[in-house]
Each structure stands twice: as structure tokens, then as C-alpha cells.
Enzyme design. Structure first.
Site, mmCIF file in Angstrom:
data_model
loop_
_atom_site.group_PDB
_atom_site.id
_atom_site.type_symbol
_atom_site.label_atom_id
_atom_site.label_comp_id
_atom_site.label_asym_id
_atom_site.label_seq_id
_atom_site.Cartn_x
_atom_site.Cartn_y
_atom_site.Cartn_z
ATOM 1 N N ARG A 69 0.822 -1.211 0.000
ATOM 2 C CA ARG A 69 0.000 0.000 0.000
ATOM 3 C C ARG A 69 0.859 1.266 0.000
ATOM 4 O O ARG A 69 1.991 1.267 0.454
ATOM 5 C CB ARG A 69 -0.896 0.025 1.244
ATOM 6 C CG ARG A 69 -2.025 -0.966 1.238
ATOM 7 C CD ARG A 69 -2.831 -0.893 2.512
ATOM 8 N NE ARG A 69 -2.061 -1.262 3.699
ATOM 9 C CZ ARG A 69 -2.441 -1.029 4.942
ATOM 10 N NH1 ARG A 69 -3.574 -0.406 5.190
ATOM 11 N NH2 ARG A 69 -1.691 -1.420 5.944
ATOM 12 N N LYS B 239 4.237 7.414 13.475
ATOM 13 C CA LYS B 239 4.686 6.127 12.951
ATOM 14 C C LYS B 239 5.913 6.249 12.053
ATOM 15 O O LYS B 239 6.775 5.383 12.019
ATOM 16 C CB LYS B 239 3.548 5.448 12.180
ATOM 17 C CG LYS B 239 3.926 4.069 11.659
ATOM 18 C CD LYS B 239 2.776 3.440 10.890
ATOM 19 C CE LYS B 239 3.182 2.080 10.339
ATOM 20 N NZ LYS B 239 2.127 1.462 9.524
ATOM 21 N N ALA C 194 -6.830 0.164 7.509
ATOM 22 C CA ALA C 194 -6.950 -1.251 7.854
ATOM 23 C C ALA C 194 -7.928 -1.496 8.997
ATOM 24 O O ALA C 194 -8.155 -2.640 9.370
ATOM 25 C CB ALA C 194 -5.580 -1.824 8.202
#
Length: 632
Positions: free
Chosen positions: A106, A117, A337
């Protein structure tokens, strides 16, 4: 061609230093060696390109390669190196074992990149390069999604605003104004609405007054509008906003909000569409709310879906990049997700499988753990693609397994507790319950699973041996230690050999549930057979949605559970392999264009916030050289 790294340092530098020290091959060379013709390639500079879907048509009679999905155990907030493992395995297969291979992953959101992150190009000596371009604008797909999403949001509010101050006759006159000769015409999207209403006439002048009213008035109930605006920045202050406060809006105010761009249903559609026509139909089918009679209102009804398709037309083409060892990679789509299915695009996988041929391998990554990304890969993505995986890789870390065994909380940005840096076999064995459960979940779909133990420097030989033994006892085809972060493809050669062997075993892939089951039956099957729960409890709001979506004919769609990624259950505090719990479904929402219903098992944050010390503090530009610094 794929090439082994020769300049690996024992003290592994930062991700961006490694990436910038590498010299990418010209993307045209990567394409040629992968079997892509010059006319099937649109270059975006020297290091990335878009590929045409016509490749799939040209090779339609060629057999597919082996199809492997990479998933993981239930992760810690630090992540367990699933993308790094995917890339390292690709490098092992291509540069070290001489196999044709493609990596499909992705595109990351800039929200996490500048938040906490960091990037998502892999790590260490197993990365997609150039990692700056991968993590930032790439070819503009996310920007196109933002433009399309927000055009629809503006169109919804504009329609409600104008209907508020006009009667049916006035609305019809404005939508189909007469020309100088008195003639009128319907645009293509208007004809779609007429067909939905059961009106076969194509001349506006032939509509009866009753048909004109039905056509012209949507009568959207503002309380039912679920469509929100998006941007690709973590901005918690936009989670809930009030619009329409300007004097010219004449009191038309309502509460709404923003989501992160990758949470848009349009992103989920990009990942699941199989061609432009399919994308056009899915965009038109997106349900934005209901009218006051309870009937669904779609983007086709709003009249904007054709324009959305125009904005999105180039995004359907996968983005071609490369790993640090020169194996080809498709970077395409990036659906959330949690509330979406968390997998890269169907078209990327389909094209890659044709390009590698029957002796090649395609690695496709599924978001979060096997209870989330893999379950959705199997029951949503494969259902729409028609593809069947030949095997799976389940990434595990000893760090995460110790956490599942009762270890202290793992917090991003804080040092790891002593339990994670010293040998602790008792803690590890307890935590392997999570690994065992997820091995069983993958095997229950009918495909072999190889456990990849992503080894960290503090992991001991005894700990590794314990995980290998328990994984094999649980039915894994093999459990292999991999050190691809520090060694690149060389550190994943044994993993590559295990995957090759596993793919030679017969597979009998099948779905968890039939679409003919009711909404509740499908939800309960996932809860009991994947999560290990005892049952489901529905809120009054969820019960209403079950009734509404069944009445509207959406009950035959697959289910995309929206829950925490940090537990097999709905509760992030339940670690390991919990059982006997009851899952509360607080609401159910519909992504009809994407093609699924998503029950909410708790509160899902679709717009992240920024911490006190976000990642953007480290990102800067060396203005003398133009070199980006600080990305991770």
C-alpha cells in the site's frame, strides 16, 4: 536486474541514510526486465511510473504465478516489521534465489509519516526506494482521492441547500434548463438516476409532473448523511466541525467532520476496483445517506459520480517502484486497515501475477494482524478479485509475543522494559497463544502458512527455538528466522526457500462465510471463528442498521469488521488469545460502492491527532543539496 547488496554495514544506519546511499535503477529498466512494454508505461521521472491495465489484457492467456499474502500476529504499537519482511522476502527470492518476483504494498498516508509512525517503505536494508517519494506525494493518487472525496462532500451540501429554497418545479428547471430552441437534455449521470427510478424516458420534456418531482428532489435527511470531508494530515481539531455558519448560507448549518484521506471510501474503491468501468460503477453506487423516506441516496443521485471518475481516472494504474536490491514493486492504494480492508489494489496483484508467470511469485501485504488484514484479504479482496492465494507468511516478533504473554505495556517512543531485552521463556510461551490462534485462522482458509520470526538483537537462541517449535506444533508449514532488516535479502534466503516449498503444497482456499448468510450470521461467524469470542451484543443503533440495510438490499455484502488492531477481541487490553468474551457492535455502516458493511466494535478514530513531539520535527531539507533529511 535484481542485485545483491555489497555495502551492508554491521552498524545499520538510519532508513533514510540507507535509502539515499542506494542508486536506484532507471524505472524503465525495471519495467523492461519485468516484461512491461514501453507503451504500457507512463514515467513519473526516473524512479517511478504508472503502468497500464492493458498489460493484464495482453497477458490474459498466460498462467499466473504463485500468490502469497503476508500477514502478522497481533502487533504492538511499534509494528512487527510486516512491510520490511515483505520487501526482504522479495529481495531474497529475486536477487538471491533467482526467481521472478513482484512486491505489492500500500501507499502510506502522510498523516502517520509526519505524525508518530514514520514512513512505511520497509526498513533497514529491506526497503522500497526512493523512500522519500514512496512516503510523500508519489504520483498524486491520494491527492486525487482528496479532490474527489471533497467534491462529493461539497455537492451533497449544495444539493440540500438549493432544495431547501426551491420547489420541485424550480429544481427541475435548474437541473434541465431549456436551450434557446426550447429543447432539454439529460446528462449521462442523470440517465443513471432515471433508470434507478424506473423511468425509461430520455427526453426531459416527456416527463410527467410527478416524474419531474421524483427526479428533481432528493429530499436528503441531513441526520443520515455519513459522507465527511478528508485531508491527509493528522488534525484532531477537525474531527467534529460545524459548517454553514456564513451569512450567505441562510442558516443552513449542520455538524460534520474530517477523516484522514486514506479512510475515504474512495480509497477502498480504488483498492477493490478491477477496471475503469468497475470504478465508475462503484463511485456512482456510494451511499451518502438516506432520504426522508428511508431510501439510500447515492453519488449517482447527487449527479457528481462522472466528475469523480474523471478526477480518479489515472489512479487506477498501479505505481511501479523497486526494492533496494532491484526487485520490482507495485505501490498502489492505501485503504485504512480498521474501517476498510487494509490491502493494496486488486489490479496490482492481477498484473503482477501475469508478469511473473507460472514460475514466479507475487507477495501482497495485508494490514495489521491475521484477524484483520488477512481475514479481509480472504473474504473481501479475494472474493472480488477471483484470485486464490497459494500460501501465507505470518510475521512474528518475540517482543510482541512476550507482550501477549503478560509483558509490560509497549509504548512508542519509550524504552522497552527489561522483560523484552532479556530472555524470558515463560512469558514468551504464554504469549505464543496469539501465534497459535492466528496460525489456525490462516490454515482454516485452506492454505499453508510459513511463520517468519523477525529477529531483533536481544532475541536469544532459546527464545527463537521455542517459537519455532510451538509454531510447527500449531500446524505451520515451517517457522524460519529472518534477519532481512540488517542483511537485506541475504537475511531472508531461508524464509524464501520455505515459502517456495510451501507453495508446492496443495491448497484449498475457501471463504469463511457465504454472502447468503444474514448480516448477523456473518458477523457472528467472524467473531466466533476468527476472534475466539462467545457471541455478539448489538446496540439499539446497530439493530436499526441491520434492519435498514436488509430492507435496502445491502445484506448480501461481505463484512469488514472495524475494531482495534491490538487484540484479537474488541478490547485492546485483552492480549494473547482471549476467549469467552462478548463483542459489542455499537453501529454498522455501509460502504456500498466499495462493497462491504463495516460494523463498529468500539470507537474508531478515523482522524488521528498529533502528539506533543510529532515526527515532523525531524524532517527538513538540506537547501544546498536538495536532500531530504529526517524521514524514518
Amino acid at each position: 536486474m535484481p542485485h545483491k547488496l555489497t555495502n551492508i554495514l554491521t552498524r545499520v544506519p538510519s532508513d533514510i541514510d540507507i535509502a539515499q546511499a542506494a542508486t536506484p535503477l532507471p524505472i524503465g529498466q525495471i519495467a523492461t526486465e519485468a516484461g512491461i512494454l514501453p507503451e504500457e508505461l507512463d514515467l513519473y521521472g526516473q524512479t517511478k511510473a504508472k503502468v497500464h491495465l492493458s498489460i493484464r489484457d495482453r497477458l490474459k492467456n498466460s498462467p499466473n504465478g504463485k500468490y502469497i499474502v503476508v500477514t502478522a500476529i497481533t502487533p504492538t504499537p511499534l509494528g512487527e516489521g510486516k512491510t520490511t519482511t515483505t520487501v526482504g522476502l522479495s529481495q531474497a527470492l529475486g536477487a538471491h534465489l533467482g526467481k521472478k518476483v513482484f512486491t505489492c504494498i500500500r501507499q502510506p498516508s502522510q498523516g502517520p509519516t509526519f505524525g508518530i509512525k514514520g514512513g512505511a517503505a520497509g526498513g533497514g536494508y529491506s526497503q522500497i526506494i526512493p523512500m522519500e517519494e514512496f512516503n510523500l506525494h508519489l504520483t498524486g493518487d491520494i491527492h486525487a482521492i482528496i479532490a474527489a472525496n471533497n467534491l462529493l462532500a461539497a455537492a451533497i451540501d449544495a444539493r440540500m441547500f438549493h432544495e431547501k429554497s426551491a420547489d420541485d418545479s424550480q429544481m427541475f428547471e435548474r437541473l434541465c434548463p431549456p436551450g434557446k430552441d426550447g429543447s432539454r437534455k439529460f446528462s449521462p449521470v442523470m440517465l443513471r438516476r432515471l433508470r434507478k427510478l424506473g423511468i425509461s424516458k430520455t427526453d426531459p420534456n416527456q416527463l410527467t409532473p410527478e416524474e419531474r418531482s421524483r427526479f428533481a428532489r432528493l429530499d436528503i435527511d441531513p441526520e443520515t448523511v455519513t459522507w465527511r470531508r478528508v485531508l491527509d494530515t493528522n488534525d484532531r481539531m477537525l474531527r467534529q466541525i460545524t459548517i454553514g455558519e456564513g451569512p450567505e448560507e441562510k442558516g443552513f448549518m449542520r455538524s460534520t467532520g474530517f477523516d484522514i484521506a486514506v479512510a475515504s471510501e474512495i480509497m477502498a474503491i480504488l483498492a477493490l476496483a478491477t477496471d475503469l468501468a468497475d470504478m465508475r460503477d462503484r463511485l456512482g453506487s456510494m451511499v451518502i445517506g438516506s432520504n426522508r423516506a428511508g431510501d439510500p441516496i447515492t453519488a449517482d443521485d447527487i449527479g457528481v459520480s462522472g466528475a469523480l471518475t474523471v478526477l480518479m481516472k489515472d489512479t487506477i494504474m498501479p505505481n511501479l517502484m523497486q526494492t533496494i536490491e532491484g526487485t520490482p514493486a507495485f505501490v498502489h492504494a492505501g485503504p485504512f486497515a480498521n474501517i476498510a480492508h487494509g490491502n493494496s489494489s486488486i489490479v496490482a496483484d492481477q498484473i503482477a501475477l501475469k508478469l511473473v508467470g507460472p514460475d514466479g511469485y507475487v507477495l501482497t501485504e495485508a494490514g495489521f494482524g491475521a484477524d484483520m488484514g488477512f481475514e479481509k484479504f480472504a473474504n473481501i479482496k479475494c472474493r472480488y478479485s477471483g484470485l486464490k492465494p497459494d500460501g501465507a507468511v505470518l510475521v512474528a516478533t518475540i517482543r510482541a509475543l512476550k507482550m501477549h504473554g503478560g509483558g509490560p505495556k509497549v509504548v512508542a517512543g519509550k524504552p522497552l522494559a527489561h522483560e523484552y531485552t532479556a530472555e524470558n521463556l515463560d512469558l514468551l510461551e504464554k504469549g505464543c497463544s496469539n501465534l497459535v490462534r492466528l496460525i489456525g485462522n490462516v490454515r482454516s482458509s485452506g492454505i499453508p502458512v510459513v511463520v517468519a520470526i523477525n529477529r531483533f538483537k536481544d532475541d536469544t537462541d532459546n527464545e527463537v527455538a521455542l517459537v519455532r517449535r510451538l509454531a510447527k506444533e500449531a500446524g505451520a508449514f515451517d517457522a524460519v528466522v529472518a534477519n532481512h532488516w540488517a542483511e537485506g535479502g541475504a537475511g531472508a534466503v531461508e524464509l524464501g526457500k520455505a515459502v517456495i516449498a510451501a507453495c508446492e503444497k496443495p491448497a484449498d482456499f475457501h471463504f469463511l462465510y457465504s454472502l447468503d448468510l444474514s448480516i448477523k450470521e456473518k458477523i457472528e461467524k467472524i467473531v466466533k471463528e476468527i476472534y475466539g469470542g462467545a457471541g455478539v451484543e448489538y446496540s439499539p443503533e446497530a439493530e436499526k442498521k441491520v434492519e435498514l440495510y436488509t430492507r435496502q438490499g445491502f445484506d448480501k455484502l461481505p463484512i469488514c469488521m472495524a475494531k482495534t488492531q491490538y487484540s484479537l477481541s474488541h478490547d485492546p487490553n485483552l492480549k494473547g488469545a482471549p476467549s469467552g468474551f462478548t463483542v459489542p457492535v455499537r453501529d454498522i455502516r455501509a460502504s456500498v460502492g466499495a462493497g462491504f458493511l463495516y460494523p463498529l466494535l468500539g470507537t474508531m478514530t478515523t482522524m488521528p491527532g498529533l502528539s506533543t513531539r510529532p515526527g515532523y520535527y525531524d524532517v527538513d531539507l538540506d537547501t544546498a543539496t536538495g536532500r531530504i533529511i529526517g524521514l524514518s
